[in-house]
Design a protein around this motif. Structure first.
Motif, short mmCIF file in Angstrom:
data_model
loop_
_atom_site.label_atom_id
_atom_site.label_comp_id
_atom_site.label_asym_id
_atom_site.label_seq_id
_atom_site.Cartn_x
_atom_site.Cartn_y
_atom_site.Cartn_z
N LEU A 1 -13.59 6.30 -26.91
CA LEU A 1 -14.52 5.27 -27.22
C LEU A 1 -14.16 4.66 -28.60
N ILE A 2 -13.88 3.50 -28.60
CA ILE A 2 -13.64 2.81 -29.81
C ILE A 2 -14.57 1.69 -30.50
N GLY A 3 -14.92 1.93 -31.35
CA GLY A 3 -15.80 0.74 -32.27
C GLY A 3 -14.95 0.09 -33.32
N ALA A 4 -15.40 -1.19 -33.53
CA ALA A 4 -14.81 -2.04 -34.72
C ALA A 4 -15.80 -3.12 -35.09
N ARG A 5 -15.62 -3.53 -36.27
CA ARG A 5 -16.69 -4.66 -36.56
C ARG A 5 -16.66 -5.85 -35.73
N SER A 6 -15.54 -6.56 -35.38
CA SER A 6 -15.16 -7.39 -34.83
C SER A 6 -13.78 -7.31 -34.06
N PRO A 7 -13.73 -8.19 -32.89
CA PRO A 7 -12.41 -8.03 -32.12
C PRO A 7 -11.22 -8.24 -33.16
N GLU A 8 -11.28 -8.81 -34.29
CA GLU A 8 -9.79 -8.95 -34.99
C GLU A 8 -9.93 -7.59 -35.78
N ASP A 9 -10.69 -6.69 -36.04
CA ASP A 9 -10.70 -5.44 -36.52
C ASP A 9 -10.00 -4.32 -35.82
N VAL A 10 -9.94 -4.46 -34.43
CA VAL A 10 -9.50 -3.49 -33.60
C VAL A 10 -8.20 -2.98 -33.96
N VAL A 11 -7.89 -1.94 -34.18
CA VAL A 11 -6.40 -1.62 -34.42
C VAL A 11 -5.70 -1.00 -33.12
N PHE A 12 -4.38 -1.16 -33.17
CA PHE A 12 -3.54 -0.56 -31.88
C PHE A 12 -3.96 -1.37 -30.50
N PRO A 13 -4.36 -2.70 -30.58
CA PRO A 13 -4.76 -3.41 -29.37
C PRO A 13 -3.89 -3.17 -28.23
N ALA A 14 -2.47 -3.15 -28.42
CA ALA A 14 -1.69 -3.04 -27.19
C ALA A 14 -1.61 -1.84 -26.52
N GLU A 15 -1.85 -0.74 -27.66
CA GLU A 15 -1.49 0.64 -26.92
C GLU A 15 -3.01 0.94 -26.28
N ILE A 16 -4.05 0.32 -26.92
CA ILE A 16 -5.20 0.61 -26.09
C ILE A 16 -5.26 -0.03 -24.87
N ASP A 17 -4.77 -1.11 -24.55
CA ASP A 17 -4.57 -1.69 -23.30
C ASP A 17 -3.91 -0.72 -22.55
N GLN A 18 -2.87 -0.10 -23.02
CA GLN A 18 -1.94 0.73 -22.23
C GLN A 18 -2.85 2.00 -21.63
#
Ligand SMILES: Cc1cc2nc3c(=O)[nH]c(=O)nc-3n(C[C@H](O)[C@H](O)[C@H](O)COP(=O)(O)OP(=O)(O)OC[C@H]3O[C@@H](n4cnc5c(N)ncnc54)[C@H](O)[C@@H]3O)c2cc1C
Ligand code: SF4
Ligand code: SF4
Lengths: 373, 288
Positions: free
Chosen positions: B156-173
């Motif tokens: 479960l990952i939280g961030a302030r806004s979509p652009e604050d999410v780190v490692f988006p490509a790995e999360i997709d994986q």
């Protein structure tokens, strides 16, 4: 190390300086500077606070003339020996860029001084043993501290009188220098109608070796008895007392005691108490760069949990209020220290009481918290 | 019995000079988003560097100072390490300005670790807030590499806004991995955001794990961790099954400077990873 106690005459005390100096030690001990007894380099016995004593109470320190010529007729002053093991300011490393621009790191390779500490009191030896556990005994080893400690020679003094803020008997750290606490030699100064001499006991092999060179004679029964009686008298004269029983649990259970708020109204958060305390060890770091920008240094200096920056995290300090900072200090000293290092962080030297500008007294504060709110 | 956190085996405890950094070379410095970047570092001396998931290093920016930074990953083949850093002040700014080929000072690894290899047979719940995903990533990667040894894995990952999410490509994986439930939630969504909106701790109630046989690992702002614990408790998870990581001001990382104390714990040495039941008394105090 059991050995017959020896007698060193006051007239021969200079021989101790000679023996230490001939072994390459810089002698450090008490001397009078600016109306206080501080620890500094000494050249000879004449530098000691001969004939002086101190009067201490909460927020109060005065020197006064004695009516004798005692060398050690006072208790502890504003400084502790920690400044010599754990210097207030020390270089951690130098960093420089090489021709390719890569960083190179070098530890500070200054020669480790060789100090002989003359006149350390029992509570102070306990203070050193406590800092040993911080810097040598809890995982990592601080090489600066280790080198200085290893190079040192310690001549302890049994206290012939207690100060107005002393409570070592409560903390089980004095006034007698026990065989179990690391030291090289221990002295008890005796002045009676006709004589002025020191009963000397041995605390280590190095101490035995040095003692063998001094012009001493074995102590007789009455002399060792006089020495024992003197420290026993000191133990009865403590200016303060504290009940250390269950103090850890007491403070753990009283993190929200109303006394903390009340304390915060008095405490100036000046950090004096942490500077004078022989066991406080906290530090911060400073980074400096030279004008070329090619060389940098990192230094460590004493810090205090009373400063607002001490607990700074991006966004603000954790301990904003004076209440939380005083609570951190007292709780660390008397409670969390026990879980961290297996002993109290307080040796009952009374310095924090004497040197607090508003006279806050830790023994009183703990007693107040012990009483039901 | 719930395992304890993994204490630092302290490969470097014997070190003569624990405050002396070693030179590491920057292989790459890539921005993850507007304020967060990842440094890939290679040891100048070339020797091996062992660490456990959740451990951190002290990174030194020339003339500026040191910061505690968790190891966010490693590349076993090249022996390089990753550190994912949010630029917030002096030192992190200096680190953000590094280019490939530059050197930094590094000391470590320090601290306790997520006990992932002691949790076989259980469901795992990872809860990350913002940059908190960085210290969790090595643990998540370990769990996924040993997928068959665990029950359900929930991330479960939280961030302030979509652009604050780190490692988006790995999360997709991770999202595409069989038997792994990955959910991302942001506080403030943008029109094209297709995932959850709201605080990450809202996701705990619906996540698929067996509270009686699972462990949670949490890293994020303290307030978020507080709510995460509440939600986990509500689901019936025991305090002993909850692991969390703490941050405090840190000047030395070896227990000498005193800054990182929180109650009896030195965050650098006894933490940063704690088992919640041991830490609870101190976690609930204000301004401690
Ligand atoms: C165990 C641990 C792991 C961490 N892992 C990461 C990570 O993986 N990525 C990341 O971006 N950040 C991480 N941090 C936080 C990071 O250390 C700080 O953001 C950083 O030190 C701020 O330094 P600065 O000089 O840029 O900021 P400034 O605001 O200028 O800070 C000044 C000084 O305060 C101290 N300080 C400020 N904020 C923190 C903080 N949050 N934690 C500890 N000390 C602080 C530092 O000593 C710093 O040098 C971690 C902190 C800890 C304790
Ligand atoms: S807390 Fe006060 S009395 Fe105790 S050792 Fe420190 S300075 Fe001395
Ligand atoms: S207790 Fe006294 S010495 Fe200590 S910070 Fe407060 S005012 Fe200063």
């Amino acid at each position: 190390m059991r050995e017959e106690p020896q007698i060193l005459q006051r007239a021969d005390f200079g021989a101790l300086f000679t023996a230490l100096q001939s072994r390459g030690f810089t002698v450090v001990g008490p001397t009078v500077v600016d109306q206080a007894i501080v620890y500094e380099e000494l050249d000879s016995v004449e530098d000691l606070p001969i004939g002086w004593t101190d009067e201490q109470d909460a927020g109060r320190y005065r020197l006064r003339r004695r009516d004798d010529e005692a060398l050690f007729g006072y208790v502890v002053g504003p400084q502790s020996w920690k400044q010599f093991f754990h210097p207030p300011h020390v270089k951690l490393f130098g960093a420089s860029r090489d021709r390719e621009g890569a960083l190179r790191f070098e530890s500070s390779n200054e020669e480790t001084p060789r100090f002989a500490f003359l006149g350390a009191r029992s509570c102070e030896l306990h203070g050193m043993a406590i800092q040993d556990r911080v810097f040598l005994g809890s995982g990592y080893v601080d090489s600066e501290y280790a080198g200085r400690r290893e190079n040192s020679f310690t001549i302890a003094v049994n206290c012939g009188q207690a100060g107005g803020t002393c409570f070592c008997t409560s903390m089980n750290t004095g006034p007698k220098v026990d065989a179990g606490i690391p030291h090289d030699l221990a002295l008890t100064e005796i002045l009676d109608e006709e004589r002025h001499y020191f009963v000397v006991t041995v605390g280590s092999e190095a101490g035995r070796e040095l003692l063998s060179e001094l012009p001493t004679v074995p102590a007789a029964g009455p002399e060792t008895r006089a020495a024992d009686e003197l420290v026993a008298k000191t133990a009865r004269e403590m200016g303060r007392t504290m009940n250390p029983k269950g103090v850890k649990e007491l403070l753990y259970q009283n993190l929200e005691h109303p006394r903390w708020e009340e304390l915060a109204d008095r405490c100036l958060t000046c950090a004096n108490c942490t500077m004078v305390c022989p066991t406080c060890f906290c530090t911060t770091v400073e980074d400096v760069t030279d004008l070329t920008g090619e060389n940098a240094e990192r230094w460590r200096r004493w810090d205090s949990c009373f400063t607002i920056d001490f607990s700074y995290l991006h966004g603000g300090s954790v301990r904003q209020s004076a209440k939380s900072r005083y609570r951190q200090w007292l709780t660390h000293k008397f409670a969390t220290w026990q879980d961290q290092f297996g002993s109290s962080g307080c040796v009952g030297c009374g310095r924090c009481i004497t040197w607090c500008p508003v006279g806050i007294d830790v023994t009183e504060e703990i007693a107040a918290i012990r009483e039901e709110p | 019995m719930m395992p304890e956190v993994h204490q630092n085996p302290l490969t470097n405890r014997e070190s003569e000079a624990p405050m002396l950094p070693e030179a590491w070379r920057v292989v790459a410095n890539d921005w993850e988003n507007h304020d967060t970047f990842t440094l890939q570092l290679e040891r100048d001396s070339g020797g091996p560097f062992a660490f456990l998931p959740g451990q951190f290093n002290m990174l030194y920016g020339f003339g500026r100072g040191e910061s505690a930074i968790s190891i966010s990953g490693a590349d076993e083949e090249s022996g390089t390490l990753y550190h994912t850093i949010r630029r917030v002040g002096t030192v992190t700014r200096a680190l953000s300005e590094l280019n490939p080929g530059d050197t930094v000072g590094l000391r470590g690894p320090f601290g306790s670790a997520w006990p992932v290899e002691r949790l076989f047979g259980r469901d795992l719940v990872f809860i990350a807030g913002g940059i908190g995903l960085a210290p969790l990533r090595p643990a998540i990667r370990y769990a996924l590499a040993h997928r068959e040894r665990y029950g359900n894995i929930v991330i479960l990952i939280g961030a302030r806004s979509p652009e604050d999410v780190v490692f988006p490509a790995e999360i997709d994986q991770w999202s595409g991995t069989e038997g792994v439930e990955t959910r991302v939630s942001v506080d403030r969504a943008t029109p094209d955001w297709k995932r959850n909106v709201g605080v990450v701790t809202n996701l705990i109630a619906k996540a698929d794990f067996d509270p009686s046989n699972s462990a949670a690992m949490i890293c994020g702002p303290e307030i978020m961790m507080r709510y995460a614990i509440l939600e986990l408790n509500k689901r019936g998870m025991d305090d002993a099954g909850i692991f969390l990581t703490m941050e405090r001001n840190m000047k030395c990382a070896v227990g000498f400077c005193g800054h990182c104390q929180l109650g009896p714990e030195f965050i650098c040495r006894d933490g940063p990873v704690f088992r919640y039941d041991h830490f609870k008394h101190w976690f609930s105090q204000r301004e401690l």
